[in-house]
Design an enzyme around this catalytic site. Structure first.
Site, short mmCIF file in Angstrom:
data_model
loop_
_atom_site.label_atom_id
_atom_site.label_comp_id
_atom_site.label_asym_id
_atom_site.label_seq_id
_atom_site.Cartn_x
_atom_site.Cartn_y
_atom_site.Cartn_z
CG ASP A 1 -2.03 0.88 1.38
OD1 ASP A 1 -1.84 1.78 0.42
OD2 ASP A 1 -3.02 0.95 2.10
CG ASP B 1 -9.43 3.08 0.75
OD1 ASP B 1 -8.58 2.95 0.07
OD2 ASP B 1 -9.19 2.95 1.99
C1 GLA Z 1 -5.59 1.95 2.69
C2 GLA Z 1 -6.30 0.87 1.85
C3 GLA Z 1 -7.22 0.20 2.35
C4 GLA Z 1 -6.59 -0.45 3.97
C5 GLA Z 1 -5.98 0.86 4.73
C6 GLA Z 1 -5.41 0.34 5.78
O1 GLA Z 1 -6.63 3.13 2.86
O2 GLA Z 1 -6.75 1.47 0.47
O3 GLA Z 1 -7.61 -1.08 1.70
O4 GLA Z 1 -5.70 -1.25 3.32
O5 GLA Z 1 -5.15 1.70 3.91
O6 GLA Z 1 -4.69 1.28 6.59
#
Ligand code: GLA
Length: 402
Positions: free
Chosen positions: A152, A223
């Site tokens: 990520d 997200d």
């Molecule tokens: C980001 C990702 C999510 C999750 C969070 C965790 O927002 O896109 O899917 O993994 O981080 O902190």
């Protein structure tokens, strides 16, 4: 029988060859030949997830029949990370006392285990990430028996991109791609099959470059959350991305919210159907120990899962829309086809009805198929009236389209 077996082996070998020739540094095992299926901790537990929750998820994947339906990855998202010691080795925090033991437990159930990190100093939750420790972390994952890594971007943006190339977007994107390439190579070097999931919110069209560096899936958007508007908004962003996927490399419109928040049953059904039509990874994100029967029925609908997992690996596309009604199709192995008619309208209760235009799907004459939610036979005919309630879907599999 024997001819069939060796033929399917040849097809598989060809598929993995194709995948690996497109993905030079991909892990050697031809991972994710169909979109990965499993469960991830983030959408329900977020930062609260513990070792106990992961074990309960594994237990429940088995007990509910989800494992048998194809859900094999149990993925720990952010917040497992502790501190690095003087050798640079990253330790787990108190919520995850023994990651190797946890991985062994998950494996003992016949499941696989996934973990989470990122290319920056910190994860999105502010925990330690892999910058400068890529090889060391990859080796640790392999030693633990990890089968899947979600990587990520988050703090890599301020830590590296904005610091090293202030104001220079193209240079920043190059740095980002190099960071993903670095971890891909580190995973590859472990020799362990580890699915590589890129999470950088669709920046700089990852579908164009992620397969070549060995990405098995890449997020296409920001997200998801358990609201119809967000789910539908993400769906609308997927049109046009179909040509970039195939066995071993998939668009990821984010993990499932089926069973979360206040989504209606129709919305859960539509969300699941459309992710299957899109050949998306199916990573459930709900509270498995407390799953309601109707949610289990959605998540374990084997004929919808078969659309997702279809070995042809072709993502569906929107054939046309008519007002608030959308018609999507997906070509399937053996010449079959999936047709989805979706009522995206919020304010009118049904489609009034809507009249299907088979010609716009490239189909001619009556099409015999099966309604995958009612289980009944259905024949699609030109101009047939279709009544669908708000946010619901008609999903049909046509065995031999004409
Ligand atoms: C980001 C990702 C999510 C999750 C969070 C965790 O927002 O896109 O899917 O993994 O981080 O902190």
């Amino acid at each position: 029988m024997r001819i069939l077996a060796s033929l399917s082996f040849a097809v598989l070998a060809l598929a993995s060859l194709t995948a690996s020739s497109q993905a030079q540094s991909a892990p050697p095992q031809g991972a994710a030949l169909t979109p990965p299926m499993g469960w991830n901790s983030w959408n329900f537990f977020a930062e609260r997830v513990t070792d106990k929750d992961i074990r309960a998820a594994a237990d429940n994947l088995v007990a509910t029949g989800m494992k048998d339906a194809g859900y094999v990855y149990v993925n720990i998202d952010d917040t497992w990370e502790g501190k690095r010691d003087e050798t640079g080795l990253l330790h787990t925090n108190d919520k995850f006392p023994d990651m190797k033991a946890l991985a062994d437990y998950v494996h003992s159930k016949g499941l696989k285990i996934g973990i989470y990190s990122g290319p920056g100093n910190k994860t999105c939750g502010g925990y330690a990430a892999s910058l400068g420790h890529e090889e060391q972390d990859a080796k640790m994952y392999a030693d633990w028996g990890i089968d899947y890594l979600k990587y990520d971007l988050c703090s890599f943006i301020p830590d590296v991109m904005e610091k090293q190339a202030p104001g220079d977007k193209p240079a920043q994107m190059k740095l980002m791609i190099a960071a993903y390439d670095k971890m891909a190579k580190a995973l590859h070097a472990t020799g362990r099959p580890i699915v590589f999931s890129l999470c950088q919110y669709g920046w700089d069209s990852p579908w164009e470059w992620a397969p070549a560096l060995g990405g098995n899936l890449w997020r296409t958007t920001g997200d998801i959350n358990p609201h119809w508007d967000r789910i539908y908004g993400i769906l609308e962003q997927q049109d046009g991305l179909a040509k970039y996927v195939g066995p071993g490399h998939w668009n990821d419109p984010d993990m499932l919210e089926v069973g979360n928040g206040k989504l209606s049953l129709a919305e859960n059904r539509t969300h699941f159907s459309m992710w299957a039509l899109l050949a998306s990874p199916l990573l459930a994100g709900n509270d498995l120990p407390n799953m309601k029967p109707e949610i289990k029925a959605v998540l374990t609908n084997s004929e919808v899962i078969a659309i997702d997992q279809d070995t042809l690996g072709k993502q569906g596309t929107r054939a046309y829309s008519d007002g608030e009604v959308e018609v999507w199709t997906r070509y399937l192995a053996g010449g079959a086809m999936a047709v989805a008619v979706l009522d995206a309208g919020d304010s009118r209760y049904t489609t009034h009805p809507f009249h299907l235009d088979l010609g716009k799907l490239g189909l001619h004459g009556p099409q015999a198929g099966k309604n995958l939610w009612s289980g009944e036979s259905i024949t699609l005919t030109d101009h047939m009236p279709i009544e669908i309630e708000s946010h619901d879907i008609l999903l049909v599999r046509i065995a031999a389209p004409k």
